[in-house]
Scaffold this motif. Sequence first.
Motif, PDB file in Angstrom:
ATOM      1  N   ASP A 193      -0.288  -3.844  -4.463  1.00 17.61           N
ATOM      2  CA  ASP A 193      -1.063  -5.063  -4.675  1.00 17.61           C
ATOM      3  C   ASP A 193      -2.539  -4.785  -4.956  1.00 17.61           C
ATOM      4  OD1 ASP A 193       1.257  -6.447  -4.126  1.00 17.61           O
ATOM      5  OD2 ASP A 193       0.802  -6.680  -1.983  1.00 17.61           O
ATOM      6  N   VAL A 194      -3.109  -3.763  -4.309  1.00 16.48           N
ATOM      7  CA  VAL A 194      -4.548  -3.482  -4.431  1.00 16.48           C
ATOM      8  C   VAL A 194      -4.732  -2.086  -5.022  1.00 16.48           C
ATOM      9  CG1 VAL A 194      -6.733  -3.297  -3.224  1.00 16.48           C
ATOM     10  CG2 VAL A 194      -5.037  -4.952  -2.454  1.00 16.48           C
ATOM     11  N   GLU A 195      -5.566  -2.003  -6.048  1.00 15.26           N
ATOM     12  CA  GLU A 195      -5.850  -0.706  -6.663  1.00 15.26           C
ATOM     13  C   GLU A 195      -6.983  -0.024  -5.903  1.00 15.26           C
ATOM     14  OE1 GLU A 195      -7.203   1.229 -10.957  1.00 15.26           O
ATOM     15  OE2 GLU A 195      -6.768  -0.919 -10.775  1.00 15.26           O
ATOM     16  N   GLU A 207      -6.343  -2.188   6.586  1.00 14.27           N
ATOM     17  CA  GLU A 207      -4.943  -2.026   6.197  1.00 14.27           C
ATOM     18  C   GLU A 207      -4.804  -1.023   5.061  1.00 14.27           C
ATOM     19  OE1 GLU A 207      -0.936  -2.335   6.334  1.00 14.27           O
ATOM     20  OE2 GLU A 207      -2.408  -3.129   7.753  1.00 14.27           O
ATOM     21  N   ILE A 208      -5.735  -1.055   4.121  1.00 15.45           N
ATOM     22  CA  ILE A 208      -5.704  -0.082   3.013  1.00 15.45           C
ATOM     23  C   ILE A 208      -5.887   1.342   3.547  1.00 15.45           C
ATOM     24  CG2 ILE A 208      -6.972   0.693   0.976  1.00 15.45           C
ATOM     25  CD1 ILE A 208      -7.581  -2.271   0.394  1.00 15.45           C
ATOM     26  N   LEU A 209      -6.842   1.501   4.440  1.00 20.11           N
ATOM     27  CA  LEU A 209      -7.099   2.841   4.978  1.00 20.11           C
ATOM     28  C   LEU A 209      -5.942   3.321   5.843  1.00 20.11           C
ATOM     29  CD1 LEU A 209     -10.887   2.466   5.903  1.00 20.11           C
ATOM     30  CD2 LEU A 209      -9.899   3.566   3.898  1.00 20.11           C
ATOM     31  N   ARG A 210      -5.347   2.463   6.615  1.00 18.91           N
ATOM     32  CA  ARG A 210      -4.185   2.870   7.427  1.00 18.91           C
ATOM     33  C   ARG A 210      -3.011   3.255   6.533  1.00 18.91           C
ATOM     34  NH1 ARG A 210      -5.056  -1.961  10.536  1.00 18.91           N
ATOM     35  NH2 ARG A 210      -6.309  -1.527  12.412  1.00 18.91           N
ATOM     36  N   SER A 211      -2.855   2.536   5.418  1.00 14.43           N
ATOM     37  CA  SER A 211      -1.750   2.860   4.515  1.00 14.43           C
ATOM     38  C   SER A 211      -1.883   4.276   3.966  1.00 14.43           C
ATOM     39  CB  SER A 211      -1.718   1.851   3.354  1.00 14.43           C
ATOM     40  OG  SER A 211      -1.524   0.534   3.837  1.00 14.43           O
TER      41      SER A 211
END
Length: 824
Positions: A238-240, A177-181
């Motif tokens: 939410d995530v750094e 999800e982080i990489l897709r964002s």
Amino acid sequence: MEFFPGAFEREWERRRATLLHEMQMGQTGQTDWDEPRRGGMARLAEEGVGGLGRARRLGGSRPGWSRGSADSAGRSMRTRFSALARGSQPAVVKLASYGGGARAAAMMSYTSRAGELAVENERGERVIGRDALSEQRAEWGHLFDNRAASRDLGVFHVSIEEASLSSGVDQDDQLREILRSGFGDRRFVYAARERSNGELHVSGVVVLRDGAGERLTGDRKAADIVQQRYDDTEAGRDVEARFRFHGYGNGVEWGTARVRELVASSDGEVRDDTGRLIGDATQAGDLVQKEWRKELHSRKGRDVMHLIVSARAGTNATAFEGAVREFLGEQFGGHRYVFAVHDPALDPKEMAEGGKRPHIHAHAIVTMRSETGERIVTSPQVFREWRSVMAEKAREQGIDMELTDRREFASAPAYTRNQVRPVSYHGRTEHEGTSQAADARYQAKRSNEMNLGASDLSRQYAATAAQVWADVKNEEQGTMEGNFAALQKARLEGAADINQTDLVFYGSKQETVKKTANLIELHQLVNGEDGQMREMTRPEFEAYEKRVEAVLSSVEQTLDAAERDEFDEVAATAREVVDIRREYLALTEQQSELAREDSQRGARDEQRDDTNAQWDAAVARYGREAVETANEVLVEVEHYREGLSRIEAGELPRSYGASYQDGLAREVQRAAEMAVDGDNQYVREIAKSDPELQHAIELIERAQNDVRRDADRDQRGANQAAGESETKAPAGGAPGMAEAEQTPEANRESQPKPEQDLHGNDRQNSTAPGQENPRDTDRRPDDASRTPVEVGRSDPPQQHVPRLHQIELEIEERHERDRDDRER
């Protein structure tokens, strides 16, 4: 009409506009690039230009396929098939690769074997050496677009604070999800590992082009864009996470290598954007080559193309080079190009490195853009045109060559260079497929499996070819040409049967046709190559033997029990033919070895005779004693030089170097002294071709000249001082004596001549008979009172340098005696 060349930005655009303007004004003359040189050099065709050959070949309809119609080179199918049945070789012109302007120099270097082979350009000039190739490449610069290759894939790193990840959610899902964002809908693979400082490090490879066509650049600027997009998403709040790019590349090969490296460094814990596990190198290759390929939209600059033109082993090299020269000049008029022929007998590259191929071939590097701006556009029809022109030029040079089409022989389609990797370069290169499908395609081509195109056009062409082969068979019944035509007809009909068979019976029909094809090939291997045996080399024979065994094994697998006896007889005959050819090859190699030994023996005898003749000539010119004496020293010189060479090559210990150097210096000094003091003219003659010996002779002569010059100067000073003292009458002496010695004539006669002293001639005494000159008492036969020159002349040659100091001391002593005489 006024013309403004400055309105065009590109050099080739200005040249084309200038040329068209001059043509309109009637001022066009013959330019340097269209002047025909050495036959068939680049010329601007009257019908048009564009790099695709003569205009009559560009226009018109598709080549006719009727039995008597002619192809684009004016050769009907019937004529070509008859020539092929008689043994003509097919024309092979392959487009190996394209390259940008930056690759042109490397492609030229490969063609010229790193500058060791001379290449020929479109003007017929021979270019050799790396510097000359660089200059040639610089001349092409205005024809290059120099478009950079597209950035298709990027290597990224993402640092994530592990504490900011949700503990109740699967970590892999969060990472995707982080990489897709950040990357959007781009495809990617990744692997994660933890660091000791509570940070999670994610590495991966991403496709830089998304579905909408936006392409990231894979650098710091792209990392800033991705970081900003991530920070603006909900996941970013939410995530750094910090995004960085660490490189980018072009093409499937580069991407496959990076993904495989990631798999190898992560112990197989690599996942793609869908969460699928990529566990090994095979899965990594399939992902990039099969799934990502279409999404890359990869582009590379196409400023030059690499052509390979081949002929059979044994083809006359001079005729083949002339045919290639004419082909390139005819087909690529107005373009810049270089080419070189790789003859196995002259190839500087070793066989293990891909050189010394058994067949002769030529490499050509051609600019895609001509001097007038027209670009080469390739297509299957254009490739057929190239082969047709090459066959025509080869026939003009006396080489039997014809245009061929794989549909005329039901041959399998060719494999591309990306589908195989080489595993052996000896003889014909052997490959293995990069995938299962690619390997199957390679094996089908190497085993010459029957294959026909599935399109209606291909079936129509094959049907026409089969009918023409039948005509050749009927006209040449019972001959080798007729048998060859019958085999090709059966092959085409068998392939056509495969295409027309229902799926229910496809398996058995395929086996039957495959067996027929194998028998046809076995017949060709055993009976169809008699004329080529003399040209077969050891690697070619080994490949031939393996092919026979492979065909026999394939036929054996499709046999019924009732056919076993007949097969055993055929197999025994085939192996007997192979054994005969092995014996013939061994006999040929033995004869070649004997001929080489005879040639070497003759060369040694000729060298020996030449050496004897030189010895006799030297004896006649300089005398036997001088030659033999000099030869003893010169042999020692060569002995020490050979020893130093062996030390340099590692054949002798390095510790021997000092003694061999001292010995060489000693013997060279001996030879030089023999030439100077012994007046050995033979040594002087040898020294003309021996710089070291010549230098030693010059040093000795220079030292002797310095000694003579100093002695001459001191002698003149001593004579002058003695003359001044003798003009004065000695105390108690006779007056008449003093007067006699004061006359000019007597004074001149009393002084010794310098030239006579230097050469040791007898001196004339100026005193009256019965009178004794006081100076003569100092020069009576006493070794201590002899002149310096006389002392130096009596010494052996090797005492020249050590005697210099002694001579100086004797001169100083004589000066002291003269000074004492003057004081008295």
